[in-house]
Design an enzyme around this catalytic site. Structure first.
Site, PDB file in Angstrom:
ATOM      1  N   ASP A 202       0.827  -1.197   0.000  1.00  0.00           N
ATOM      2  CA  ASP A 202       0.000   0.000   0.000  1.00  0.00           C
ATOM      3  C   ASP A 202       0.864   1.250   0.000  1.00  0.00           C
ATOM      4  OD1 ASP A 202       0.729   0.513   2.608  1.00  0.00           O
ATOM      5  OD2 ASP A 202      -1.272   0.349   3.436  1.00  0.00           O
ATOM      6  N   ILE A 203       0.225   2.377  -0.276  1.00  0.00           N
ATOM      7  CA  ILE A 203       0.938   3.639  -0.419  1.00  0.00           C
ATOM      8  C   ILE A 203       1.216   4.219   0.966  1.00  0.00           C
ATOM      9  CG2 ILE A 203       0.830   5.980  -1.379  1.00  0.00           C
ATOM     10  CD1 ILE A 203      -1.156   4.906  -3.450  1.00  0.00           C
ATOM     11  N   ASN A 210      -4.493  12.745   0.195  1.00  0.00           N
ATOM     12  CA  ASN A 210      -5.894  13.159   0.113  1.00  0.00           C
ATOM     13  C   ASN A 210      -6.156  14.461   0.866  1.00  0.00           C
ATOM     14  OD1 ASN A 210      -6.929  11.119  -1.531  1.00  0.00           O
ATOM     15  ND2 ASN A 210      -7.243   9.725   0.190  1.00  0.00           N
ATOM     16  N   ASP A 219      -7.391   9.735  -6.158  1.00  0.00           N
ATOM     17  CA  ASP A 219      -7.896   8.737  -7.106  1.00  0.00           C
ATOM     18  C   ASP A 219      -6.983   8.628  -8.324  1.00  0.00           C
ATOM     19  OD1 ASP A 219     -10.019   8.194  -5.470  1.00  0.00           O
ATOM     20  OD2 ASP A 219     -11.491   9.332  -6.641  1.00  0.00           O
ATOM     21  N   GLU A 245      -6.040   2.077  -0.597  1.00  0.00           N
ATOM     22  CA  GLU A 245      -4.740   2.198  -1.261  1.00  0.00           C
ATOM     23  C   GLU A 245      -3.950   0.898  -1.220  1.00  0.00           C
ATOM     24  OE1 GLU A 245      -3.979   3.698   2.999  1.00  0.00           O
ATOM     25  OE2 GLU A 245      -5.636   3.502   1.588  1.00  0.00           O
TER      26      GLU A 245
END
Length: 340
Positions: A202-203, A210, A219, A245
């Site tokens: 994941d990020i 965000n 997105d 994510e």
């Protein structure tokens, strides 16, 4: 593309069919007079319509077999009554007997039942041949309509299935697709005695993206990451968007050492080149990755394999992020929770 007709019958029987059906520009006819060969052909490459010659050994068995094949229930089966003793009896019996014969043929699995013309009838009334051929062609058209409707339905179902199993944002497979595919991969790996590995990634600090730039930018970042992952994996690797994510990559026929190489490469290609959101905004990101390899005591659905990879991902984050962690865990409390 020619319409395919399988004839379970003799060459002599085929020669009696209407000239329109014998036109090779319109129809592709394959003639088979062996029951087992015909079954094999139907299973491998189902035709549009099947003609069955009653006098051929195995004709009734063929009708019954087709009736019991759920996946072939759309096939239109036309049974041609050409048995000499039945044709001779027809002229001596009343109409109720003929109806009973037709009802029996339909119960046995035929979709249509056509009486062949005897030489005597043809000699007395040559016009009957043209009318008889019209009946055959009309029944053929019924079968072709059924085959067309079925194939249109299958195309629609395939499209709906693809939509249901694809993530609308990133256009890669979604979590539902992974939950369907992973048990298949586990089963395949065990049956073929080949390794299977899995990566969860994941990020790092995605919430900050965000919060800083807005969810539309977030997105777009997910879309670009999915694109980069998809184009830097091997052909046998399958990426999925697991949620938010998080992404999962299933690595078929891949050992733990090979999985680490793949994961390290993914980590590098993400960190080395920032993501261009648009002409005025470029965002550098990193990812954390957890790697696990299938073990003998893992469950058949892949829950424990997924859990170990997830634990490795958590460990990578605890160690400072932007790295790959691989290891095996023996805590199966997650599986107990799932079973409840």
């Amino acid at each position: 593309m020619n319409i395919s007709i399988l004839v379970f019958g003799s060459d002599k029987f085929v020669a009696q069919l209407p000239d329109q059906i014998l036109d090779t520009n319109a129809f592709n006819i394959e003639v088979i007079d062996n029951f087992h060969q015909a079954i094999s052909k139907i299973e491998i490459s189902p035709p549009d319509v099947i003609f069955i010659q009653s006098s051929l050994d195995g004709s009734i068995e063929m009708c019954s077999w087709l009736k019991n094949q759920n996946q072939l229930s759309w096939l239109y089966c036309i049974l041609f009554e050409d048995r000499s003793y039945q044709l001779a009896a027809k002229s001596e019996q009343d109409l109720c007997w003929e109806w009973e014969m037709t009802a029996t043929a339909l119960r046995q699995g035929a979709d249509a039942y056509i009486w062949q013309l005897t030489d005597e009838i043809i000699a007395k009334n040559p016009v009957s041949v043209a009318a008889h051929h019209q009946i055959i062609l009309s029944q053929l058209n019924v079968g072709l309509r059924k085959a067309q409707k079925y194939r249109e339905l299958m195309r629609t179902n395939d499209l709906l299935s693809a939509i249901a199993l694809a993530d609308s944002l990133t256009e890669i497979s979604n979590r539902r697709a992974m939950e369907w595919d992973l048990p298949r991969q586990v089963k395949k790996a065990r049956s073929q005695n080949t390794p299977l590995s899995l990566i969860i990634l994941d990020i790092d600090y995605f919430k900050k993206v965000n919060d800083t730039y807005g969810h539309l930018v977030g997105d777009r970042l997910l879309q670009l990451l999915a694109f980069r992952l998809r184009h830097n994996l091997r052909c046998k690797d399958t990426p999925f968007r697991y949620g938010g994510e998080e992404f999962v990559v299933v690595l078929s026929n891949t050992s733990s050492e090979e999985a680490m190489i793949v994961a390290e490469r993914l980590n590098r290609i993400v960190a080395d080149q920032p993501f261009a959101i648009d002409q005025g905004l470029t965002i550098p990101i990193t990812i954390s990755l957890g790697v696990a390899t299938l073990q003998a005591n893992d469950d058949d659905k892949g829950y424990s394999l997924l859990h170990r990879a997830d634990q490795c991902l958590l460990n990578a984050k605890n160690l400072g992020r932007n790295q790959v962690v691989s290891g095996e865990y023996t805590d199966f409390s997650y599986l107990k929770a799932v079973s409840l």
